[in-house]
Design a protein around this motif. Structure first.
Motif, short mmCIF file in Angstrom:
data_model
loop_
_atom_site.label_atom_id
_atom_site.label_comp_id
_atom_site.label_asym_id
_atom_site.label_seq_id
_atom_site.Cartn_x
_atom_site.Cartn_y
_atom_site.Cartn_z
N GLY A 192 25.44 1.58 -24.40
CA GLY A 192 25.92 3.02 -24.47
C GLY A 192 25.67 3.65 -23.15
N PHE A 193 23.86 3.27 -22.20
CA PHE A 193 24.10 3.33 -20.68
C PHE A 193 25.46 3.18 -19.47
CE2 PHE A 193 22.29 2.77 -16.79
CZ PHE A 193 21.86 4.02 -16.71
N ASP A 194 25.74 1.55 -20.16
CA ASP A 194 27.04 0.99 -19.48
C ASP A 194 28.15 2.48 -19.45
OD1 ASP A 194 25.15 -0.91 -18.75
OD2 ASP A 194 26.28 -2.22 -19.61
N ALA A 195 28.38 2.30 -20.84
CA ALA A 195 29.60 3.80 -20.92
C ALA A 195 29.10 5.12 -19.72
CB ALA A 195 29.46 3.91 -22.46
N VAL A 196 28.18 5.48 -20.69
CA VAL A 196 27.22 6.54 -19.49
C VAL A 196 28.06 6.19 -17.78
CG1 VAL A 196 26.14 8.14 -18.73
CG2 VAL A 196 25.65 7.43 -21.27
N VAL A 197 27.63 5.92 -17.77
CA VAL A 197 28.11 5.32 -16.14
C VAL A 197 29.28 5.26 -15.82
CG1 VAL A 197 27.50 3.32 -14.09
CG2 VAL A 197 25.39 4.21 -15.81
N GLU A 198 30.36 4.38 -16.47
CA GLU A 198 31.16 4.04 -16.48
C GLU A 198 32.35 5.75 -16.48
OE1 GLU A 198 33.07 1.42 -15.07
OE2 GLU A 198 31.18 0.58 -14.98
N LEU A 199 31.90 6.07 -17.57
CA LEU A 199 32.44 7.40 -17.42
C LEU A 199 31.97 8.35 -16.91
CD1 LEU A 199 31.68 8.92 -21.57
CD2 LEU A 199 33.95 8.51 -19.57
N ALA A 200 31.08 8.28 -16.02
CA ALA A 200 30.60 9.34 -15.14
C ALA A 200 31.27 8.60 -13.84
CB ALA A 200 29.23 9.23 -14.60
N ARG A 201 31.32 7.61 -13.76
CA ARG A 201 31.84 6.81 -12.36
C ARG A 201 34.47 6.99 -12.42
NH1 ARG A 201 31.10 1.14 -12.36
NH2 ARG A 201 28.96 1.86 -11.22
N PHE A 202 34.25 6.65 -13.73
CA PHE A 202 35.83 7.23 -13.67
C PHE A 202 36.25 8.68 -13.25
CE2 PHE A 202 38.84 8.79 -16.70
CZ PHE A 202 40.02 8.08 -15.99
N TYR A 203 36.05 9.80 -13.95
CA TYR A 203 35.99 11.39 -14.18
C TYR A 203 35.67 11.24 -11.48
CZ TYR A 203 36.87 12.33 -18.54
OH TYR A 203 37.74 11.75 -19.68
N TYR A 204 34.87 11.12 -11.73
CA TYR A 204 33.99 11.07 -10.49
C TYR A 204 34.80 10.65 -9.05
CZ TYR A 204 31.40 11.02 -5.63
OH TYR A 204 30.81 11.37 -4.44
N GLY A 205 35.92 9.10 -9.38
CA GLY A 205 36.64 8.63 -8.32
C GLY A 205 38.16 9.91 -9.23
N LEU A 206 38.33 10.11 -10.72
CA LEU A 206 39.46 11.01 -11.03
C LEU A 206 39.08 12.37 -9.33
CD1 LEU A 206 41.99 10.91 -12.06
CD2 LEU A 206 40.97 11.90 -14.52
N ALA A 207 38.32 13.23 -9.84
CA ALA A 207 38.07 14.66 -9.10
C ALA A 207 38.16 13.89 -7.40
CB ALA A 207 36.58 14.70 -9.00
N LYS A 208 37.60 12.97 -6.97
CA LYS A 208 37.87 12.42 -5.44
C LYS A 208 40.21 12.75 -5.01
CE LYS A 208 36.55 9.31 -2.28
NZ LYS A 208 35.80 8.07 -2.15
N GLU A 209 40.37 11.93 -6.15
CA GLU A 209 41.80 11.63 -5.96
C GLU A 209 42.07 12.71 -5.86
OE1 GLU A 209 45.61 10.86 -6.08
OE2 GLU A 209 43.46 9.43 -5.20
N ARG A 210 41.75 14.10 -7.46
CA ARG A 210 42.46 15.27 -6.87
C ARG A 210 42.78 16.39 -6.41
NH1 ARG A 210 44.22 12.59 -10.40
NH2 ARG A 210 45.33 12.97 -12.80
N ARG A 211 41.20 16.15 -5.61
CA ARG A 211 40.80 16.72 -3.88
C ARG A 211 42.31 16.02 -3.43
NH1 ARG A 211 36.55 19.36 -4.34
NH2 ARG A 211 34.65 19.10 -5.94
N ALA A 212 42.53 14.83 -3.26
CA ALA A 212 43.43 14.99 -2.18
C ALA A 212 45.10 15.10 -2.45
CB ALA A 212 43.54 12.91 -1.89
N ASN A 213 45.33 15.09 -3.93
CA ASN A 213 46.32 14.70 -4.14
C ASN A 213 46.59 16.19 -5.74
OD1 ASN A 213 47.94 13.03 -2.76
ND2 ASN A 213 46.17 11.47 -3.66
N PRO A 214 46.51 17.29 -5.45
CA PRO A 214 46.57 17.73 -6.42
C PRO A 214 47.24 17.63 -7.45
CG PRO A 214 45.76 19.01 -3.56
CD PRO A 214 46.65 17.86 -3.84
#
Length: 401
Positions: free
Chosen positions: A178-200
């Motif tokens: 479960g903890f790994d899932a929390v980390v992976e979810l956060a990492r995934f959405y963090y990367g997606l937010a970063k991507e959307r800043r560059a490519n809206p």
């Protein structure tokens, strides 16, 4: 008639199998229940639960979502909106409301319809699992579309959410999985937010990267990638689980109350009322955990400051003092009195309530067409064992006509 000792354990098989019999005893015998084993208090009557949801100064959300976290009594550095008290929460809520508008939700109707038709078209009417083959699949597609999650990642997002919510009997702390899932979810959405800043794109995460927010500190007036990640993780999980459990459980509830199914079959205008009654009768979210900020005196019991307090909305929604014939499933009940607490109340009322209602209304309409008459194999129905969330993970169904 004598009763056994009242023991309320939200991590027990008895709770996972359905706690309504426990709730009845708690409301009667211990409306302010104290758990010696876990050191928490629990409120079960509507007259106590509803005001507690509105009183954030007494019952704080800032120390976490689950019992394990709240017991530590610490305010975490990275938190989602659901783990904030005003004024911080108010600023974030105002911002999120700008992108989570009624117009944006209404604009998802075609997507909802498309996904429901898509997944119902795959099932075998002669025998299928309402949860695994249908109700757990379409909601994650809808909320992912709104957020902007690419198609190839949506199934994994759903599985991560299941992992972080899962609890074995007697397990309070999140598992390593479960903890790994929390980390992976956060990492995934963090990367997606970063991507959307560059490519809206035209999605909610892009809008959150562009939005301005009021702050009471010296931080920039925009959301950080981590803040966006925390919000997206919350919304993605809640948006998928609530509807999945509500529609899956609806099949069981209607099978046990066929007269109510016949009513909604005969009059489709009753669909919204049916959804509201399902939310009250079998709330997918059974409780929320708060942290007491001061001593509270209720029903002769003192809840000390600094303790976890469970607000048992599942019990409050079955309280006969608030709802006539509370244990009767009645889609035509008078709703002019106490409102259901299925989506909470006060500053933390669920942001996704309108979306969940829309999805559930559309899904129920399609199910009425797809399976006007059906059977449920009750002996093979199984329930989830999750933090806060209640409902089924397997509901075998056979369409009769």
């Amino acid at each position: 008639m004598t009763h056994t000792k009242l023991v309320f354990d939200p991590f027990s098989q008895e709770f996972f199998d359905g706690p309504n019999h426990l709730y009845t005893r708690m409301r009667d015998e211990a409306p302010v229940y104290y758990s010696d084993e876990y050191d928490f208090y629990a409120l079960s009557r509507y007259e106590d639960v509803a005001p507690a949801y509105r009183d954030h100064e007494t019952y704080s959300s800032a120390r976490g979502l689950d019992l394990a976290t709240v017991r530590h009594g610490e305010i975490l550095p990275h938190r989602s909106i659901i783990m904030m008290d005003p004024p911080e929460h108010r600023h974030m809520r105002r911002l999120v409301s700008k992108v989570f508008t009624p117009r944006a939700i209404a604009g998802l109707r075609d997507t909802i319809d498309e996904q429901i038709v898509r997944f119902l078209g795959r099932v075998d009417p002669a025998g299928f699992d309402m949860i695994q083959d249908f109700s757990s699949l379409f909601p994650i597609e809808v909320i992912s579309e709104m957020l902007g999650v690419p198609h190839e990642h949506r199934t994994q997002v759903r599985l991560w959410t299941d992992d972080l919510l899962h609890r074995e009997v007697g397990q309070i702390e999140m598992t390593e999985v479960g903890f790994d899932a929390v980390v992976e979810l956060a990492r995934f959405y963090y990367g997606l937010a970063k991507e959307r800043r560059a490519n809206p794109c035209d999605d909610m995460i892009t809008k959150l990267t562009q939005a301005q927010i009021e702050r009471d500190d010296d931080e920039p007036p925009t959301l950080s990638n981590m803040e966006i990640s925390m919000f997206a993780s919350l919304l993605g999980g809640a948006g998928a689980e609530t509807v999945a459990k509500l529609i899956g459980g609806a099949t069981v509830t209607f099978a046990k109350n066929p007269d109510q199914w016949e009513k909604v079959r005969a009059d489709r205008s009753l669909i919204p009322d049916a959804v509201e009654e399902l939310l009250r009768f079998e709330s997918p979210n059974q409780y929320n955990v708060r942290y007491s900020m001061r001593d509270v005196e209720l029903h002769g019991v003192t809840i000390p400051a600094g303790k976890p307090v469970l607000l048992l909305l599942g019990s409050a929604n079955r309280d006969p003092e608030a709802f006539d014939d509370a244990d009767v499933f009645d889609i035509e009940r008078d709703r002019s009195g106490a409102p259901s607490l299925a989506f909470g109340m006060g500053v933390h009322s669920c942001l996704g309530a309108a979306l969940a209602r829309l999805e559930s209304n559309v899904a129920l309409g399609h199910l009425l067409d797809f399976m006007p008459e059906f059977e449920v194999d009750f002996d093979k129905c199984t329930r989830v064992s999750m933090q806060n969330v209640a409902g089924y993970d397997h509901v075998p169904v056979r369409v009769i006509s």
